[in-house]
Design an enzyme around this catalytic site. Structure first.
Site, PDB file in Angstrom:
ATOM      1  N   GLY A   8      31.098  51.801   0.028  1.00  0.00           N
ATOM      2  CA  GLY A   8      30.154  52.087   1.161  1.00  0.00           C
ATOM      3  C   GLY A   8      30.872  52.122   2.333  1.00  0.00           C
TER       4      GLY A   8
ATOM      5  CD  GLU B 142      34.553  56.064  -7.550  1.00  0.00           C
ATOM      6  OE1 GLU B 142      35.567  55.042  -7.807  1.00  0.00           O
ATOM      7  OE2 GLU B 142      34.121  55.731  -6.344  1.00  0.00           O
TER       8      GLU B 142
ATOM      9  CG  HIS C 149      37.183  54.924  -4.230  1.00  0.00           C
ATOM     10  ND1 HIS C 149      35.735  54.748  -4.215  1.00  0.00           N
ATOM     11  CD2 HIS C 149      37.581  54.689  -3.087  1.00  0.00           C
ATOM     12  CE1 HIS C 149      35.223  54.425  -3.115  1.00  0.00           C
ATOM     13  NE2 HIS C 149      36.412  54.476  -2.333  1.00  0.00           N
TER      14      HIS C 149
ATOM     15  CE  LYS D 233      23.212  73.693 -11.773  1.00  0.00           C
ATOM     16  NZ  LYS D 233      22.075  73.947 -11.264  1.00  0.00           N
TER      17      LYS D 233
ATOM     18  CG  ASP E  45      19.071  73.054 -12.740  1.00  0.00           C
ATOM     19  OD1 ASP E  45      19.838  72.733 -13.623  1.00  0.00           O
ATOM     20  OD2 ASP E  45      19.144  72.667 -11.494  1.00  0.00           O
TER      21      ASP E  45
ATOM     22  CB  CYS F 269      35.887  50.831  -2.294  1.00  0.00           C
ATOM     23  SG  CYS F 269      36.527  51.181  -0.587  1.00  0.00           S
ATOM     24  CE1 TYR F 270      30.132  46.651   2.660  1.00  0.00           C
ATOM     25  CE2 TYR F 270      28.796  46.889   0.689  1.00  0.00           C
ATOM     26  CZ  TYR F 270      28.987  46.662   2.211  1.00  0.00           C
ATOM     27  OH  TYR F 270      28.203  45.744   2.767  1.00  0.00           O
TER      28      TYR F 270
END
Ligand code: XMP
Length: 541
Positions: free
Chosen positions: A58, A178, A176, A376, A234, A85-86
């Protein structure tokens, strides 16, 4: 899906840019994951009984009173926590460590040394020092780890790039894991999910489809359901899920606004119409003339978008009226839409909407959104699971206003025909080029290792032809021509918010150009759009 029986790791959002990505990485470990605001009540967490909790990054400073935080009770739940991180700084701050402005900020690829004896860093890092490249993005840092924690990673300027309290199962990384730039990031996530949280990883798309169909069946009973089918991924997947659940109780209205890609209307009808594999009521409305008439003489892009959106709703409403009152209206909302429309700290306003929004004059009681928890690529996976043809499932994004915003200036039938034909050739040649690349016949192009399936490095995430409003002089045979110029667009992007123009090999552009000028009447010039976003947008209008 959140019945507490299924393994689940929850992500607590502190406003980081990558909050969705974390959930997605966890799901890649076949463990279900959802993002929740940092204000989530602890009772709600207890009721979900998650196997683990991840705090996101964040933009704030954890030590400021107005910054997003979380109740300390979260540390009493007995659930493993990973702070990123944050999120790492929140753990440090709340548990008595020291967070401060870092003497040196770190942005981008950074070398860190990890302690491989930590469960989080099992098989991560090379050599005796456990060197690995990670993605950093911070101006604050953990100056002192809280009592009970030991430091498990550091960089040259960041003394606490990782820390852990094994007894309480609290872990943290300043970097990070991710993002793809963290070379061994997925391993770090897997170590947390499997080794620390003890997940088995048995969440699959097939179970999602079965569960959703069962859930829809019991929710809808013998109610009537209406779905606006665009032929996009979708709405197609949502429609098939519903048709499997309630069959003929579902009516799909497909509005062909005359601004679809070549053959698209017939392709959608072939799949969903009476000759297709699904047992639903399919209504195709050929409304091209209505749209062309409304658009006649209009060249201002925003006006065109508005007209198309409004007319779409009017046509849909008229059809809905013929069907009469329905109980449920299906929406193809997916998880990024849910998060973007305001989950918590990271809420942003979505700049694009698909055609329309909700119709005012359709008589329905409830909305059903069977895909609201999927990303997605997961929607595509469900689509494949349900046997929807690959060309529908792997479709690239297509804007609601369709070719209306790929025709610069006024829309006319002739321009629609030109852009459809040019776009068809472009797509056909890219598909052929991918095959040639797979056969090793196109040189000079490697693959991108962070793409799941091996694809050529020049494969765009979105590509299409647009017709410019420019006519120019050319020569064909012995005669002068004065015809339109086609613009070819191709971009690489991960989020469609920023994008780079793709470096498509010249030999492919050459073939596409030759075919377009030779086969599409009314075109004598082809231009390649080299603009990134920003300052350009992906679409030309
Ligand atoms: P831009 O042109 O803003 O496009 O860079 C970003 C992405 O959004 C798609 N796009 C739309 N999608 N309705 C949609 O559903 C729209 O009105 C719309 N306008 C743009 C565009 O194709 C690209 O993928």
């Amino acid at each position: 899906m959140s019945d507490g029986k299924q393994e689940k790791v929850i992500v607590i959002d502190f406003g980081g840019q990558y909050n969705q990505l974390i959930a997605r990485r966890v799901r890649e470990c076949h463990v279900y994951s959802e993002v929740y605001p940092n204000t989530i009540p602890m009772d709600e967490i207890r009721a979900m009984n998650p196997k683990g909790i991840i705090f996101t990054g964040g933009p704030n400073s954890a030590y400021l009173p107005e910054s997003p935080s979380i109740t300390k009770e979260v540390f009493e739940l007995g659930i493993p926590i990973l702070g990123i991180c944050y999120g790492a700084q929140v753990i440090a701050h709340l548990l008595g460590g020291k967070v401060d402005t870092a003497p040196t900020s770190e942005y981008g690829r950074t070398e860190v040394k990890v302690d491989q004896s930590s469960a989080l860093f099992k098989n991560v890092g090379e050599g005796d020092d456990g060197d690995t490249i990670v993605w950093m993005s911070h101006t604050d840092y953990i100056a002192e780890a809280p009592e009970g924690f030991r430091v498990t990673a550091s960089s040259s300027v960041c003394p606490v790039a990782g820390m852990e309290d094994v007894s309480r199962r609290f872990y943290a990384t300043q970097f990070h894991p991710e993002v793809n730039h963290t070379v061994e990031g997925q391993k770090v996530i897997e170590n947390f999910v499997y080794d620390v949280c003890g997940c088995k990883g048995d969440w699959k798309m097939s179970s999602f489809a079965e569960d959703t169909i069962r859930e829809m069946k019991s929710r809808i009973g013998d109610g009537k359901v209406l779905c606006a089918l665009s032929g996009g991924v979708d709405s197609s997947v949502a429609a098939v899920l519903l048709s499997r659940a309630v069959g003929k109780q579902l009516t799909c209205v497909f509005v062909d606004h005359g601004l679809l890609r070549k053959n698209e209307g017939d392709e959608v009808e072939a799949v969903f119409g009476p000759d297709g594999p699904y047992d639903l009521n399919f209504v195709r409305v050929n409304a091209a003339d209505r749209f062309y008439e409304k658009l006649s003489g209009v060249s201002e892009p925003e006006k065109k978008r508005k007209i198309i959106g409004e007319e779409f709703i009017r046509v849909f409403e008229e059809e809905a009226k013929k069907i009469g009152a329905v109980d449920y209206l299906v929406q193809g909302t997916i998880y990024p839409d849910v998060i973007e429309s305001g989950l918590g700290e990271s809420a942003t306003i979505k700049s694009h909407h698909n055609v329309g929004g909700l119709p005012d004059h359709v008589d329905f009681k409830e909305i059903v959104e069977p895909l609201r928890l999927l990303f997605k690529d997961e929607v595509r996976a469900v689509g494949r699971e349900l046997g929807i043809p690959e060309y529908l499932v792997s479709r690239q994004p297509f804007p609601g206003p369709g070719l209306g915003i790929r025709i610069i200036g006024e829309v006319s039938e002739e321009k629609v025909r030109i852009v459809q034909d040019a776009d068809y050739i472009y797509r056909e040649e890219i598909a052929k080029a991918i095959d040639r690349w797979r056969e090793g016949k196109i040189d000079g192009s490697g693959d991108i290792s962070d793409r799941k399936d091996k694809n050529p490095i020049w494969l765009p995430d979105q590509y299409f032809a647009a017709i410019t409003n420019m006519r120019s002089v050319g020569v064909m045979g012995d005669g002068r021509t004065y015809d339109y110029a086609i613009a070819l667009r191709a971009v690489n992007t991960s989020d469609f918010m920023t994008a780079d123009a793709t470096h498509i090999p010249w030999e492919i552009l050459d073939i596409v150009t030759n075919r377009i000028v030779n086969e599409v009447k009314g075109v004598n010039r082809v231009l390649y759009d080299c603009t990134s976003k920003p300052p350009g947008t992906i679409e030309l209008e």
